[in-house]
Design a protein around this motif. Sequence first.
Motif, mmCIF file in Angstrom:
data_model
loop_
_atom_site.group_PDB
_atom_site.id
_atom_site.type_symbol
_atom_site.label_atom_id
_atom_site.label_comp_id
_atom_site.label_asym_id
_atom_site.label_seq_id
_atom_site.Cartn_x
_atom_site.Cartn_y
_atom_site.Cartn_z
ATOM 1 N N MET A 1 7.136 -3.741 5.306
ATOM 2 C CA MET A 1 7.794 -3.632 4.001
ATOM 3 C C MET A 1 6.772 -3.537 2.883
ATOM 4 O O MET A 1 6.917 -2.734 1.962
ATOM 5 C CB MET A 1 8.725 -4.823 3.775
ATOM 6 C CG MET A 1 10.011 -4.730 4.545
ATOM 7 S SD MET A 1 11.241 -5.935 4.037
ATOM 8 C CE MET A 1 10.548 -7.443 4.676
ATOM 9 N N LYS A 2 5.731 -4.349 2.963
ATOM 10 C CA LYS A 2 4.699 -4.336 1.920
ATOM 11 C C LYS A 2 4.036 -2.955 1.832
ATOM 12 O O LYS A 2 3.893 -2.401 0.742
ATOM 13 C CB LYS A 2 3.652 -5.410 2.235
ATOM 14 C CG LYS A 2 2.528 -5.475 1.247
ATOM 15 C CD LYS A 2 1.504 -6.521 1.662
ATOM 16 C CE LYS A 2 0.294 -6.445 0.758
ATOM 17 N NZ LYS A 2 -0.820 -7.212 1.266
ATOM 18 N N GLY B 1 5.205 -0.051 3.164
ATOM 19 C CA GLY B 1 6.204 0.990 2.918
ATOM 20 C C GLY B 1 6.653 1.072 1.479
ATOM 21 O O GLY B 1 6.868 2.161 0.943
ATOM 22 N N PHE B 2 6.790 -0.080 0.809
ATOM 23 C CA PHE B 2 7.228 -0.067 -0.587
ATOM 24 C C PHE B 2 6.142 0.425 -1.534
ATOM 25 O O PHE B 2 6.432 0.799 -2.664
ATOM 26 C CB PHE B 2 7.718 -1.441 -1.014
ATOM 27 C CG PHE B 2 9.092 -1.775 -0.514
ATOM 28 C CD1 PHE B 2 10.136 -0.884 -0.661
ATOM 29 C CD2 PHE B 2 9.333 -2.980 0.113
ATOM 30 C CE1 PHE B 2 11.405 -1.186 -0.198
ATOM 31 C CE2 PHE B 2 10.596 -3.297 0.582
ATOM 32 C CZ PHE B 2 11.634 -2.391 0.434
ATOM 33 N N ASP B 3 4.895 0.433 -1.104
ATOM 34 C CA ASP B 3 3.805 0.916 -1.949
ATOM 35 C C ASP B 3 3.485 2.390 -1.731
ATOM 36 O O ASP B 3 2.555 2.908 -2.337
ATOM 37 C CB ASP B 3 2.532 0.090 -1.692
ATOM 38 C CG ASP B 3 2.647 -1.305 -2.271
ATOM 39 O OD1 ASP B 3 3.479 -1.498 -3.176
ATOM 40 O OD2 ASP B 3 1.911 -2.198 -1.807
ATOM 41 N N ASP B 4 4.215 3.065 -0.863
ATOM 42 C CA ASP B 4 3.954 4.469 -0.542
ATOM 43 C C ASP B 4 5.067 5.324 -1.142
ATOM 44 O O ASP B 4 6.237 5.134 -0.830
ATOM 45 C CB ASP B 4 3.900 4.655 0.972
ATOM 46 C CG ASP B 4 3.268 5.969 1.372
ATOM 47 O OD1 ASP B 4 3.185 6.884 0.531
ATOM 48 O OD2 ASP B 4 2.850 6.086 2.542
ATOM 49 N N TYR B 5 4.699 6.252 -2.020
ATOM 50 C CA TYR B 5 5.689 7.072 -2.718
ATOM 51 C C TYR B 5 5.639 8.541 -2.303
ATOM 52 O O TYR B 5 6.164 9.396 -3.007
ATOM 53 C CB TYR B 5 5.491 6.960 -4.236
ATOM 54 C CG TYR B 5 5.626 5.543 -4.725
ATOM 55 C CD1 TYR B 5 6.869 4.958 -4.838
ATOM 56 C CD2 TYR B 5 4.510 4.793 -5.051
ATOM 57 C CE1 TYR B 5 7.004 3.647 -5.279
ATOM 58 C CE2 TYR B 5 4.628 3.486 -5.483
ATOM 59 C CZ TYR B 5 5.880 2.923 -5.594
ATOM 60 O OH TYR B 5 6.005 1.627 -6.018
ATOM 61 N N ARG C 1 11.632 9.671 -0.680
ATOM 62 C CA ARG C 1 10.307 9.060 -0.751
ATOM 63 C C ARG C 1 10.185 8.016 0.353
ATOM 64 O O ARG C 1 11.174 7.466 0.818
ATOM 65 C CB ARG C 1 10.079 8.422 -2.115
ATOM 66 C CG ARG C 1 9.933 9.428 -3.240
ATOM 67 C CD ARG C 1 9.491 8.768 -4.534
ATOM 68 N NE ARG C 1 9.967 7.421 -4.706
ATOM 69 C CZ ARG C 1 11.006 7.069 -5.476
ATOM 70 N NH1 ARG C 1 11.671 7.996 -6.140
ATOM 71 N NH2 ARG C 1 11.361 5.805 -5.580
ATOM 72 N N ASP D 1 9.149 5.003 0.150
ATOM 73 C CA ASP D 1 9.657 3.696 -0.252
ATOM 74 C C ASP D 1 11.181 3.635 -0.153
ATOM 75 O O ASP D 1 11.744 2.581 0.131
ATOM 76 C CB ASP D 1 9.166 3.320 -1.651
ATOM 77 C CG ASP D 1 9.695 4.232 -2.730
ATOM 78 O OD1 ASP D 1 9.791 5.459 -2.491
ATOM 79 O OD2 ASP D 1 10.005 3.736 -3.829
ATOM 80 N N GLU D 2 11.870 4.768 -0.369
ATOM 81 C CA GLU D 2 13.324 4.807 -0.193
ATOM 82 C C GLU D 2 13.700 4.638 1.275
ATOM 83 O O GLU D 2 14.672 3.945 1.597
ATOM 84 C CB GLU D 2 13.893 6.128 -0.709
ATOM 85 C CG GLU D 2 13.813 6.305 -2.196
ATOM 86 C CD GLU D 2 14.274 7.673 -2.649
ATOM 87 O OE1 GLU D 2 14.809 7.756 -3.760
ATOM 88 O OE2 GLU D 2 14.108 8.664 -1.898
ATOM 89 N N THR E 1 11.905 3.024 3.473
ATOM 90 C CA THR E 1 11.637 1.614 3.764
ATOM 91 C C THR E 1 12.786 0.742 3.272
ATOM 92 O O THR E 1 13.201 -0.197 3.958
ATOM 93 C CB THR E 1 10.317 1.172 3.101
ATOM 94 O OG1 THR E 1 9.273 2.048 3.529
ATOM 95 C CG2 THR E 1 9.961 -0.249 3.453
ATOM 96 N N GLU E 2 13.313 1.048 2.096
ATOM 97 C CA GLU E 2 14.442 0.284 1.563
ATOM 98 C C GLU E 2 15.656 0.411 2.461
ATOM 99 O O GLU E 2 16.328 -0.574 2.753
ATOM 100 C CB GLU E 2 14.775 0.774 0.149
ATOM 101 C CG GLU E 2 15.916 0.030 -0.497
ATOM 102 C CD GLU E 2 16.212 0.515 -1.896
ATOM 103 O OE1 GLU E 2 17.280 0.142 -2.413
ATOM 104 O OE2 GLU E 2 15.405 1.263 -2.470
#
Length: 198
Positions: free
Chosen positions: A112-113, A115-119, A166, A168-169, A171-172
């Motif tokens: 998560m850490k 994945g959320f930082d990758d756009y 993206r 991060d999406e 990952t969400e």
Amino acid sequence: MSWNLKGRSAVAALDPSTKGRILKSHTMNSCLNKPLLWVLEELIDLEAVGGVSGPLKRVEYFLCLLTRLLQITPAPGIVLTMLRQDVHKYLRVGALFLIRLIGNPAMQREAMKIGFDDYRKIRVYGNEEERETSSTKRPREEEEKDAKEWDSTYAPIIHPHYFIMRLDEITERLFLPEKKGGEGPKMFLGIHLPPLIL
């Protein structure tokens, strides 16, 4: 560090109907008995991410590669290396899915850490409803009203197509619950995801 398999095979992380559909598909025949390096090279060269799509529930190539990774069950260190590298974005997406399906809580938090930082933009094949995340979903009163007027048997078939998400999406959609209240059965790209163990 070990996988969260609970005494079962890694492929059992997929629900039985999806697993049966994948293993019987013609697309999976090209992935059978292939080594780990071949699967990693195919993930690097991939052009789109896809799951089970369309009215006929067609199995996409990405899902077959993911299933082959589950069959091989590589060491957690290999998958974490796939996740931490910054060059190949589809390799990272494969690692995110694998960690979501069989990863332990520490691996899921790291996924998560990262994945959320990758756009970066990922090409996805599926229905447009997969694109709507829990934070951007808005009620559509007009569509709901129209849906009540039409009989569900005559509803138009929505065909899958390519669209952009993206990382991060993605990952969400993989790691965050759809509703704030509960953890019901969750699907992404036609794949039933097991409950999170964070």
